[in-house]
Write a protein that holds these residues in place. Structure first.
Motif, PDB file in Angstrom:
ATOM      1  N   SER A 176       0.838  -1.204   0.000  1.00  0.00           N
ATOM      2  CA  SER A 176       0.000   0.000   0.000  1.00  0.00           C
ATOM      3  C   SER A 176       0.869   1.249   0.000  1.00  0.00           C
ATOM      4  CB  SER A 176      -0.913   0.012   1.230  1.00  0.00           C
ATOM      5  OG  SER A 176      -1.825  -1.066   1.200  1.00  0.00           O
ATOM      6  N   LEU A 177       1.878   1.263   0.845  1.00  0.00           N
ATOM      7  CA  LEU A 177       2.806   2.401   0.884  1.00  0.00           C
ATOM      8  C   LEU A 177       3.525   2.547  -0.454  1.00  0.00           C
ATOM      9  CD1 LEU A 177       3.993   4.540   2.872  1.00  0.00           C
ATOM     10  CD2 LEU A 177       5.831   2.908   3.326  1.00  0.00           C
ATOM     11  N   ALA A 195      -0.473  -3.100  -6.903  1.00  0.00           N
ATOM     12  CA  ALA A 195      -1.884  -3.107  -6.492  1.00  0.00           C
ATOM     13  C   ALA A 195      -2.408  -4.537  -6.369  1.00  0.00           C
ATOM     14  CB  ALA A 195      -2.720  -2.313  -7.488  1.00  0.00           C
ATOM     15  N   GLU A 196      -2.067  -5.386  -7.326  1.00  0.00           N
ATOM     16  CA  GLU A 196      -2.556  -6.761  -7.310  1.00  0.00           C
ATOM     17  C   GLU A 196      -1.872  -7.591  -6.224  1.00  0.00           C
ATOM     18  OE1 GLU A 196      -1.903  -7.826 -11.351  1.00  0.00           O
ATOM     19  OE2 GLU A 196      -3.782  -6.928 -12.048  1.00  0.00           O
ATOM     20  N   ARG A 197      -0.566  -7.404  -6.039  1.00  0.00           N
ATOM     21  CA  ARG A 197       0.121  -8.127  -4.970  1.00  0.00           C
ATOM     22  C   ARG A 197      -0.406  -7.698  -3.599  1.00  0.00           C
ATOM     23  NH1 ARG A 197       6.501  -8.000  -6.679  1.00  0.00           N
ATOM     24  NH2 ARG A 197       6.281  -9.015  -8.717  1.00  0.00           N
ATOM     25  N   ILE A 200      -3.641  -9.529  -3.038  1.00  0.00           N
ATOM     26  CA  ILE A 200      -3.421 -10.951  -2.735  1.00  0.00           C
ATOM     27  C   ILE A 200      -2.914 -11.118  -1.296  1.00  0.00           C
ATOM     28  CG2 ILE A 200      -1.990 -12.956  -3.287  1.00  0.00           C
ATOM     29  CD1 ILE A 200      -2.079 -11.976  -6.243  1.00  0.00           C
ATOM     30  N   ALA A 201      -1.945 -10.291  -0.907  1.00  0.00           N
ATOM     31  CA  ALA A 201      -1.416 -10.376   0.452  1.00  0.00           C
ATOM     32  C   ALA A 201      -2.508 -10.083   1.475  1.00  0.00           C
ATOM     33  CB  ALA A 201      -0.247  -9.401   0.624  1.00  0.00           C
ATOM     34  N   ALA A 202      -3.353  -9.094   1.182  1.00  0.00           N
ATOM     35  CA  ALA A 202      -4.435  -8.749   2.114  1.00  0.00           C
ATOM     36  C   ALA A 202      -5.417  -9.904   2.254  1.00  0.00           C
ATOM     37  CB  ALA A 202      -5.153  -7.494   1.625  1.00  0.00           C
ATOM     38  N   LEU A 218      -6.754  -0.709  -5.112  1.00  0.00           N
ATOM     39  CA  LEU A 218      -6.973  -1.395  -6.383  1.00  0.00           C
ATOM     40  C   LEU A 218      -8.079  -0.707  -7.174  1.00  0.00           C
ATOM     41  CD1 LEU A 218      -6.311  -3.746  -8.265  1.00  0.00           C
ATOM     42  CD2 LEU A 218      -7.926  -5.150  -6.961  1.00  0.00           C
ATOM     43  N   ALA A 219      -9.140  -0.279  -6.494  1.00  0.00           N
ATOM     44  CA  ALA A 219     -10.227   0.429  -7.179  1.00  0.00           C
ATOM     45  C   ALA A 219      -9.728   1.731  -7.770  1.00  0.00           C
ATOM     46  CB  ALA A 219     -11.368   0.684  -6.200  1.00  0.00           C
ATOM     47  N   GLN A 220      -8.848   2.422  -7.066  1.00  0.00           N
ATOM     48  CA  GLN A 220      -8.297   3.667  -7.608  1.00  0.00           C
ATOM     49  C   GLN A 220      -7.469   3.405  -8.858  1.00  0.00           C
ATOM     50  OE1 GLN A 220      -6.260   6.182  -4.838  1.00  0.00           O
ATOM     51  NE2 GLN A 220      -8.055   6.483  -3.558  1.00  0.00           N
ATOM     52  N   ALA A 221      -6.712   2.312  -8.852  1.00  0.00           N
ATOM     53  CA  ALA A 221      -5.922   1.965 -10.034  1.00  0.00           C
ATOM     54  C   ALA A 221      -6.825   1.737 -11.238  1.00  0.00           C
ATOM     55  CB  ALA A 221      -5.074   0.726  -9.750  1.00  0.00           C
ATOM     56  N   HIS A 222      -7.946   1.063 -11.025  1.00  0.00           N
ATOM     57  CA  HIS A 222      -8.905   0.857 -12.111  1.00  0.00           C
ATOM     58  C   HIS A 222      -9.479   2.188 -12.582  1.00  0.00           C
ATOM     59  CE1 HIS A 222      -9.202  -3.461 -12.550  1.00  0.00           C
ATOM     60  NE2 HIS A 222      -9.331  -3.631 -11.246  1.00  0.00           N
ATOM     61  N   ARG A 223      -9.964   3.003 -11.643  1.00  0.00           N
ATOM     62  CA  ARG A 223     -10.629   4.253 -12.028  1.00  0.00           C
ATOM     63  C   ARG A 223      -9.686   5.191 -12.774  1.00  0.00           C
ATOM     64  NH1 ARG A 223     -12.017   6.539  -7.179  1.00  0.00           N
ATOM     65  NH2 ARG A 223     -10.105   7.740  -7.289  1.00  0.00           N
TER      66      ARG A 223
END
Length: 416
Positions: A176-177, A195-197, A200-202, A218-223
């Motif tokens: 995240s950081l 974002a994907e890793r 998965i870790a979460a 991840l949602a921000q990366a998509h948007r």
């Protein structure tokens, strides 16, 4: 070129209108949608694409670049001398080192993992540095390689299922950081890997807060990938909201805050779609959740809090193209103090967009000056800020032009 092939907008000799048409179609947008976002009638907009109208002024060109998410102004204008990256900031000097840490996996080298408490303390310090620093990418960029190596080592050497879940929680936080560091830099594939890793870790951690944060990012990366990815952003956000909802009656402040942040993200995406009622409805839900938090609470990752809801209201109004409303919300938001320097700078940029919509360009530049004072790296990597500055640099008003040129040199949009 084969008869059925799509023309290349970057190949000469294409006219401006042809470039606009091809780039619009690649974004999956209709002429009516772009015209609406530009504030033009569909008839007038068609004249731009058909070449029946001379090339529009700098204001319209920059708005088109924003709407079509054009990375380089030269790609839209066809003029190599207009080579300016609008939506991707410069590569940070520490990007290569962070990338090596993310891409590398030490499978044959024995790396002694740190104690969990030690990594937790370092992450806490890293987030604190990120929010307090004017140049937050520099502050966390120098910490990330070691955090990434140690987070991965902690997962590999976990002795039990419980230890592995705890390690995955920390690794998700490291990713995240990392995403805050990588965002808006010229390596989108690296952003997606992180974002994907992180997601998965979460999920492996089974920690509700970690899952919420990873979903939020991840949602921000998509948007931010464009309008064709809004549905994917909403799907991630809704899934996370539904997952957290049963936990909220007894949730910690952190879990309640990330649930509120996810609600706002649904409103943010709705605002980009120009769905006014839906956008404000989600803002209301997020505001209700913020009201359940202690007055002085700030979420350590998203800055979600009571104080940030005014800034969120400015963002919704700006994305809905409601100039007057965004200015009113900006005045209200100024009553609250946002502790995080990067988040405060981001709010000033959104505020500047509102003033620009409300035809107050001088106040917009003043807001961007405040953003620069709060966190130079935030404005340096923000495409909206760069577009506003570039437009003001072309102003016929000499005082505005000089002020904008000075800020442009500081930000790095123009050579000093």
């Amino acid at each position: 070129m084969p008869s059925g092939a799509t023309p290349d907008p970057y190949a000469d000799p294409l006219k401006f209108g042809q470039r606009v048409q091809i780039l619009r179609e690649r974004r999956g947008m209709t002429q009516s949608q772009v015209a609406d976002l530009l504030g033009l009638s569909p008839h007038t907009y068609r004249k731009i694409e058909n070449g029946q109208m001379k090339a529009p002024g700098v204001e319209v060109v920059l708005r088109l670049a924003e709407i079509l998410r054009v990375r380089d102004l030269a790609d839209l204008t066809g003029r190599p001398e207009a080579h300016i990256d609008l939506f991707i900031g410069p590569g940070h000097p520490r990007l290569a080192e962070v990338k090596r840490a993310i891409d590398g996996f030490h499978l044959t080298v024995t790396v002694e993992p740190p104690p969990v408490a030690h990594l937790e303390a370092r992450l806490h310090a890293a987030w604190k540095a990120r929010h307090a620093s004017k140049n937050h990418r520099e502050a966390i960029g120098k910490l990330l390689p070691d955090l990434i190596h140690d987070g991965q080592a902690l997962v590999r050497h976990a002795d039990s299922a419980a230890d592995r879940r705890a390690a995955q929680t920390l690794l998700a936080e490291v990713y995240s950081l990392s995403q805050f560091f990588i965002a808006y830099q010229p390596d989108s594939s690296l952003l997606w890997r992180v974002a994907e890793r992180g997601m998965i870790a979460a999920q492996e951690s089974e920690d509700p807060h970690a899952i919420g944060v990873a979903s939020w990012l991840l949602a921000q990366a998509h948007r931010d990938s464009g309008s064709r990815h809004y549905d994917a952003a909403d799907a991630v956000n809704r899934e996370a909201v539904q997952y957290l909802e049963p936990l909220l009656p007894d949730a910690s402040d952190d879990v309640l805050a990330i649930a509120g942040a996810l609600q706002f993200e649904l409103g943010y995406t709705a605002a980009r779609r120009r769905e006014t009622g839906t956008a404000w409805r989600h803002w209301d839900k997020a505001n209700d959740m913020a009201g359940r938090l202690p007055e002085t609470y700030y979420h350590p990752v998203t800055s979600f809090s009571r104080a940030v809801m005014g800034a969120h209201a400015v963002t919704v109004a700006v994305e809905l193209r409601q100039g007057g409303e965004s200015v009113r919300q900006a005045a209200r938001a100024d009553e609250a103090v946002i502790k995080s320097r990067p988040r405060r700078a981001r709010h000033r940029i959104e505020e500047a967009r509102g003033y620009q919509l409300d035809n107050q360009p001088d106040v917009a530049i003043a807001s961007l000056e405040k953003a620069y004072e709060a966190a130079p790296e935030t404005i340096r990597y923000n495409g909206y800020a760069r577009a506003i500055i570039l437009e003001a640099v072309e102003s016929t008003q000499a005082p505005r032009r000089r002020r904008a040129a000075d800020l442009a040199a500081k930000v790095g949009v123009l050579a000093a």
